[in-house]
Design a protein around this motif. Structure first.
Motif, mmCIF file in Angstrom:
data_model
loop_
_atom_site.group_PDB
_atom_site.id
_atom_site.type_symbol
_atom_site.label_atom_id
_atom_site.label_comp_id
_atom_site.label_asym_id
_atom_site.label_seq_id
_atom_site.Cartn_x
_atom_site.Cartn_y
_atom_site.Cartn_z
ATOM 1 N N UNK A 152 -17.605 -6.530 -12.224
ATOM 2 C CA UNK A 152 -18.756 -7.203 -12.819
ATOM 3 C C UNK A 152 -20.014 -6.935 -12.006
ATOM 4 N N UNK A 153 -19.881 -7.011 -10.692
ATOM 5 C CA UNK A 153 -21.012 -6.729 -9.824
ATOM 6 C C UNK A 153 -21.452 -5.278 -9.975
ATOM 7 N N UNK A 154 -20.516 -4.365 -9.987
ATOM 8 C CA UNK A 154 -20.847 -2.941 -10.141
ATOM 9 C C UNK A 154 -21.540 -2.678 -11.471
ATOM 10 N N UNK A 155 -21.098 -3.371 -12.505
ATOM 11 C CA UNK A 155 -21.712 -3.189 -13.826
ATOM 12 C C UNK A 155 -23.180 -3.601 -13.807
ATOM 13 N N UNK A 156 -23.499 -4.696 -13.159
ATOM 14 C CA UNK A 156 -24.888 -5.153 -13.114
ATOM 15 C C UNK A 156 -25.742 -4.228 -12.243
ATOM 16 N N UNK A 157 -25.166 -3.715 -11.165
ATOM 17 C CA UNK A 157 -25.887 -2.730 -10.342
ATOM 18 C C UNK A 157 -26.198 -1.503 -11.175
ATOM 19 N N UNK A 158 -25.233 -1.061 -11.969
ATOM 20 C CA UNK A 158 -25.449 0.103 -12.831
ATOM 21 C C UNK A 158 -26.547 -0.171 -13.858
ATOM 22 N N UNK A 159 -26.602 -1.366 -14.386
ATOM 23 C CA UNK A 159 -27.686 -1.710 -15.337
ATOM 24 C C UNK A 159 -29.061 -1.538 -14.686
ATOM 25 N N UNK A 160 -29.151 -1.912 -13.419
ATOM 26 C CA UNK A 160 -30.428 -1.832 -12.721
ATOM 27 C C UNK A 160 -30.794 -0.391 -12.417
#
Length: 323
Positions: free
Chosen positions: A312-320
């Motif tokens: 989940x954390x990696x997904x949000x980093x990727x969004x940024x």
């Protein structure tokens, strides 16, 4: 009072709680007229049935009142007395009744009585000395919204006293008052209807985010995430000055609930930034410059967080990064 008006009223009161005692005092002038109108309307209609119900409810508390040495004050009568005629023994009865019952209509009536009596300077000091600030603050955890709103109104009235302001100010950060105000704002900020009314409080949200306890941070982030999902307030969020320790929150050692919500907040802002039309100049210490300046220390934080052991954390980093 309509649903929209009540929402606005509750929102003003909640923001006041975040600002501490001084903020509550300022909001007193905004809410007193509305509060008095509401009480006058209720006094003119439906009083008899409410009074009968209260007399029945408080009769069981007379023994407890007597044990406190205030048997001369009848609870059912105290609630119908003129606010300017309440003395210390009467206020003790009202506060005891507020503590001793979980019945919503009774709690509301006692809060109305306290709110009206707190318009008088002498009563403001008496209520504080009787431990009333904490008793009323505990009502902010009530499950019934109308009880919470009336409790906040009582605190607004009590904060007219300088001594009460100091006590409220000293206990607000990381207190039940703070959490209660944040919870009200969280619920209200789920939709975009009231976002424009809290934009001036964004700097205070960020201050709480870096200085508050874990529970305060989570609650603040819920509000910030809701606000960041609205492109209409993205500019307000991006322009505000970032606290000096803001970037320290983006650490792999930070609690996941906080870190994840922080990243969602930033990812939402990044998406909104892409929608903003025209070029905008941002101050060097603004949220925009701290997060999206090129290059920035935040970029290094993101690179480190790509190694975080949570999808989940990696997904949000990727969004940024990708947007």
């Amino acid at each position: 009072m309509g649903a929209v008006d009540e929402g606005r009223w509750a929102l003003r009161l909640a923001v006041g709680l975040l600002a501490g005692g001084v903020g509550l005092y300022a909001l007193y002038k905004l809410t007193l007229d509305r509060h008095q109108e509401e009480q006058v309307g209720r006094a003119c209609g439906g009083r008899q049935s409410g009074k009968q119900k209260l007399v029945h409810t408080v009769s069981g508390l007379k023994l407890a009142a007597a044990n406190r040495g205030i048997a001369d004050a009848q609870p059912g009568c105290v609630l119908t007395k003129s606010p300017d005629s309440l003395e210390q023994q009467h206020l003790q009865v009202v506060l005891g009744l507020l503590q001793g019952t979980s019945e919503s209509s009774t709690r509301e009536q006692t809060l109305v009585t306290l709110g009206n009596s707190a318009a008088f300077t002498t009563n403001q000091d008496l209520i504080r000395k009787l431990g009333g600030l904490n008793i009323v603050a505990n009502c902010l955890s009530d499950e019934v919204t109308s009880v919470k709103v009336k409790a906040m109104n009582v605190l607004n009235n009590l904060s007219m006293s300088v001594a009460n302001q100091e006590e409220l100010k000293a206990t607000t950060l990381n207190s039940e008052l703070q959490v209660a105000g944040l919870r009200v704002l969280t619920n209200i900020s789920v939709t975009n209807n009231y976002h424009h009314m809290v934009t001036n409080s964004i700097p205070h949200f960020l201050k709480l985010l870096v200085e508050g306890t874990e529970s305060i941070k989570v609650q603040v982030l819920k509000i910030l995430v809701n606000l960041s999902a609205n492109p209409g307030v993205a500019h307000d969020l991006l322009c505000v000055q970032a606290p000096l320790s803001f970037l320290l929150l983006f650490d792999s050692c930070e609690h996941k609930d906080i870190l994840l919500r922080l990243l969602i907040f930033v990812a939402n802002l990044k998406e909104s930034l892409n929608l903003l039309q025209g070029s905008v100049e941002y101050e060097m210490e603004s949220i925009h410059s701290v997060l999206f300046g090129n290059p920035t220390p935040f970029s290094h934080k993101l690179a480190t967080l790509m190694l975080y052991q949570d999808n989940e954390v990696k997904h949000q980093v990727a969004r940024i990064i990708i947007k």
